[in-house]
Design a protein around this motif. Structure first.
Motif, PDB file in Angstrom:
ATOM      1  N   VAL A 222       0.847  -1.190   0.000  1.00 39.25           N
ATOM      2  CA  VAL A 222       0.000   0.000   0.000  1.00 39.25           C
ATOM      3  C   VAL A 222       0.884   1.242   0.000  1.00 39.25           C
ATOM      4  CG1 VAL A 222      -1.712   1.311   1.308  1.00 39.25           C
ATOM      5  CG2 VAL A 222      -1.899  -1.182   1.148  1.00 39.25           C
ATOM      6  N   ILE A 223       0.532   2.225  -0.838  1.00 41.71           N
ATOM      7  CA  ILE A 223       1.220   3.523  -0.809  1.00 41.71           C
ATOM      8  C   ILE A 223       0.501   4.465   0.143  1.00 41.71           C
ATOM      9  CG2 ILE A 223       2.017   5.493  -2.158  1.00 41.71           C
ATOM     10  CD1 ILE A 223       1.974   3.714  -4.623  1.00 41.71           C
ATOM     11  N   ILE A 224      -0.827   4.553   0.027  1.00 38.49           N
ATOM     12  CA  ILE A 224      -1.610   5.423   0.904  1.00 38.49           C
ATOM     13  C   ILE A 224      -3.027   4.883   1.009  1.00 38.49           C
ATOM     14  CG2 ILE A 224      -2.385   7.026  -0.916  1.00 38.49           C
ATOM     15  CD1 ILE A 224      -1.817   9.287   1.222  1.00 38.49           C
ATOM     16  N   ASP A 225      -3.627   5.067   2.171  1.00 40.46           N
ATOM     17  CA  ASP A 225      -5.003   4.665   2.445  1.00 40.46           C
ATOM     18  C   ASP A 225      -5.755   5.923   2.866  1.00 40.46           C
ATOM     19  OD1 ASP A 225      -7.382   3.545   3.320  1.00 40.46           O
ATOM     20  OD2 ASP A 225      -6.436   1.928   4.453  1.00 40.46           O
ATOM     21  N   ASN A 226      -6.836   6.270   2.157  1.00 34.48           N
ATOM     22  CA  ASN A 226      -7.550   7.500   2.515  1.00 34.48           C
ATOM     23  C   ASN A 226      -8.655   7.274   3.534  1.00 34.48           C
ATOM     24  OD1 ASN A 226      -9.899   6.608   1.203  1.00 34.48           O
ATOM     25  ND2 ASN A 226      -9.636   7.903  -0.593  1.00 34.48           N
ATOM     26  N   VAL A 227      -8.641   6.142   4.236  1.00 35.66           N
ATOM     27  CA  VAL A 227      -9.639   5.874   5.264  1.00 35.66           C
ATOM     28  C   VAL A 227      -9.609   6.999   6.299  1.00 35.66           C
ATOM     29  CG1 VAL A 227      -8.115   4.481   6.730  1.00 35.66           C
ATOM     30  CG2 VAL A 227     -10.590   4.079   6.767  1.00 35.66           C
ATOM     31  N   SER A 233     -16.462   7.564   3.015  1.00 33.74           N
ATOM     32  CA  SER A 233     -15.510   7.384   1.924  1.00 33.74           C
ATOM     33  C   SER A 233     -15.490   5.935   1.458  1.00 33.74           C
ATOM     34  CB  SER A 233     -14.108   7.784   2.378  1.00 33.74           C
ATOM     35  OG  SER A 233     -13.159   7.529   1.357  1.00 33.74           O
ATOM     36  N   TRP A 234     -15.437   5.755   0.116  1.00 32.24           N
ATOM     37  CA  TRP A 234     -15.436   4.395  -0.416  1.00 32.24           C
ATOM     38  C   TRP A 234     -14.191   4.098  -1.228  1.00 32.24           C
ATOM     39  CZ3 TRP A 234     -16.530  -0.465  -0.547  1.00 32.24           C
ATOM     40  CH2 TRP A 234     -16.354  -1.213  -1.704  1.00 32.24           C
ATOM     41  N   ASN A 235     -13.804   4.984  -2.165  1.00 33.61           N
ATOM     42  CA  ASN A 235     -12.733   4.596  -3.084  1.00 33.61           C
ATOM     43  C   ASN A 235     -11.561   5.560  -3.079  1.00 33.61           C
ATOM     44  OD1 ASN A 235     -13.549   6.784  -4.683  1.00 33.61           O
ATOM     45  ND2 ASN A 235     -13.643   5.594  -6.558  1.00 33.61           N
ATOM     46  N   ASN A 236     -10.519   5.164  -3.790  1.00 29.06           N
ATOM     47  CA  ASN A 236      -9.324   5.968  -4.003  1.00 29.06           C
ATOM     48  C   ASN A 236      -8.854   5.673  -5.421  1.00 29.06           C
ATOM     49  OD1 ASN A 236      -7.180   7.684  -3.530  1.00 29.06           O
ATOM     50  ND2 ASN A 236      -6.497   6.635  -1.687  1.00 29.06           N
ATOM     51  N   GLN A 282      -1.890  10.373   5.169  1.00 24.71           N
ATOM     52  CA  GLN A 282      -2.531  11.578   4.666  1.00 24.71           C
ATOM     53  C   GLN A 282      -2.075  12.766   5.511  1.00 24.71           C
ATOM     54  OE1 GLN A 282      -6.879  10.879   3.407  1.00 24.71           O
ATOM     55  NE2 GLN A 282      -6.609   9.563   5.182  1.00 24.71           N
ATOM     56  N   THR A 283      -1.846  13.899   4.869  1.00 25.98           N
ATOM     57  CA  THR A 283      -1.491  15.109   5.604  1.00 25.98           C
ATOM     58  C   THR A 283      -2.307  16.290   5.092  1.00 25.98           C
ATOM     59  OG1 THR A 283       0.268  15.947   4.150  1.00 25.98           O
ATOM     60  CG2 THR A 283       0.891  14.265   5.778  1.00 25.98           C
TER      61      THR A 283
END
Length: 409
Positions: A222-227, A233-236, A282-283
């Motif tokens: 995984v690079i990033i998870d937007n959870v 939120s559902w997708n990225n 995430q930042t």
């Protein structure tokens, strides 16, 4: 700063490309504020030369009832695009919600792009096109959902060479592949970035690595998870690109307590000696080391918990607190990172409307607490404890109110 674009600019599915003029261009879908459906019939592009200031080039392609950019399509809704430069021309690859795929051509990276023609071999077979031109000039094309297909493009840039097509380059059962592939090369390795559903929702951008553009590919991670970017939120969906000597991941976050109204964001990423990419958080600061503490828009929260979320009020994006808690705890929002400097700041201010309270904490401890009750938008100020250097800030909420912005002085 994240999100990268101004308020109420909802670009999901961003493909970032450095074009021959040296600028980085973002190509993506276009969500509409208040619309619960994905995407729309227009596409925009933005460009930058510093990852901070972005130029709006407006609508570059349209597929509406008035302007059918894909005249053979059964739908006017445009899903995730991609774009590339080859031999002095710029090619924009588009797809409809019904799975038709086409390519439009322009003389400039920001178009306007002409009426599209079908991509022969991929049209009607799926969504989410991805295009890549290798160092030898050969172009490759990827598309699909759940199972990724790909092949070489002929010199006309609109025909899949039949005997080059390969199926199951990535699959949901082996790689967690959900949709949204994006192909890049680094050194002698090829990286496909894609939407990964392995953690239960399609909130992850992951990557797989190969020695050849069409595989076989091995999942890297995984690079990033937007959870946590929004309660629903559902997708990225996104890409990676090297700009100014630094690699970034471009991804999106949902807003408005739904799966849409997605906003493009970016984070620096780093490769180890084996070419593996470390997962990043995430930042709010994005490509910047940290943000100024003086004025922080509430809309740039990078994570939220409970019932609070980013929404629109009177043409502005704000953070809405609705009084709900999460498993008995207060709602909270996270802002990563804020630069408090040498520790001489002495007060905090909050632009709010409604009734409630906010407690502020950072990595080094609690900064302040404030209570308020105001019918109109007002700025309330309280003393704060000392903090210095780069910090993550958390705001803990009680009540029902709107937070427009806050800051430390």
């Amino acid at each position: 700063m994240n999100p990268l674009l101004p308020e109420l600019c909802f670009m999901p599915d961003a493909e970032a490309h450095v074009m021959p003029n040296g600028r980085l261009y973002l190509y993506g879908s276009w969500d509409l504020s208040g619309n619960p459906g994905y995407c729309s019939g227009v596409m925009h592009t933005y460009s930058t030369d510093d990852m901070v200031h972005f130029t709006d080039h407006g609508v570059i392609f349209e597929n509406t009832e008035e302007h059918r950019g894909m005249p053979w399509s059964q739908s006017t809704v445009l899903y995730a695009p991609d774009a590339i430069h080859k031999n002095g021309k710029y090619y924009l690859y588009v797809c409809s919600s019904c799975g038709e795929e086409g390519v439009a051509v322009a003389d400039h990276p920001a178009g306007p792009f002409s009426c599209a023609e079908p991509v022969i071999g991929a049209d009607g077979r799926g969504i989410d096109p991805a295009v890549f031109v290798d160092e030898d000039g050969q172009a490759y094309y990827l598309w699909g959902q759940f199972s990724l297909h790909g092949g070489k493009l002929a010199d006309d840039m609109k025909t899949i060479i039949p005997d080059s097509e390969k199926a199951d380059i990535l699959t949901e059962w082996e790689h967690g592949f959900h949709e949204g592939s994006s192909l890049r090369r680094r050194g002698d390795k090829y990286y496909i970035v894609y939407t990964d559903i392995s953690r239960g929702r399609a909130t992850c951008l992951s990557y797989a690595v190969s020695d050849h553009p069409l595989g076989p590919y091995k999942k890297g991670g995984v690079i990033i998870d937007n959870v946590g970017c929004d309660p629903k939120s559902w997708n990225n969906h996104g890409s990676i690109e090297c700009f100014g000597g630094q690699w970034y991941v471009f991804y999106h976050r949902s807003s408005q307590n739904g799966q849409t109204c997605r906003r493009v964001c970016a984070e620096p990423i780093f490769f180890d000696e084996n070419g593996m990419i470390a997962e990043v958080r995430q930042t709010s600061s994005g490509a910047e080391w940290a943000l100024s503490p003086a004025l922080i828009p509430a809309r740039i929260a990078c994570r939220m918990m409970g019932g609070c979320y980013i929404t629109e009020r009177d043409g502005r994006e704000v953070l809405l607190v609705s009084g709900g808690g999460h498993w008995g705890q207060r709602d909270w929002a996270e802002y990563r990172y804020i630069d408090f400097g040498d520790g001489t700041l002495s007060q905090a201010s909050f632009c709010v409307r409604g009734s409630g309270s906010i407690a502020v904490r950072c990595d080094s401890g609690e900064l302040c607490r404030v209570s308020f009750a105001c019918e109109d938008c007002e700025t309330v100020t309280v003393p704060m404890a000392s903090a210095s250097g780069r910090q993550t800030v958390w705001l803990f909420f009680e009540g029902e109110f709107v937070l427009r912005e806050f800051g430390f002085q």
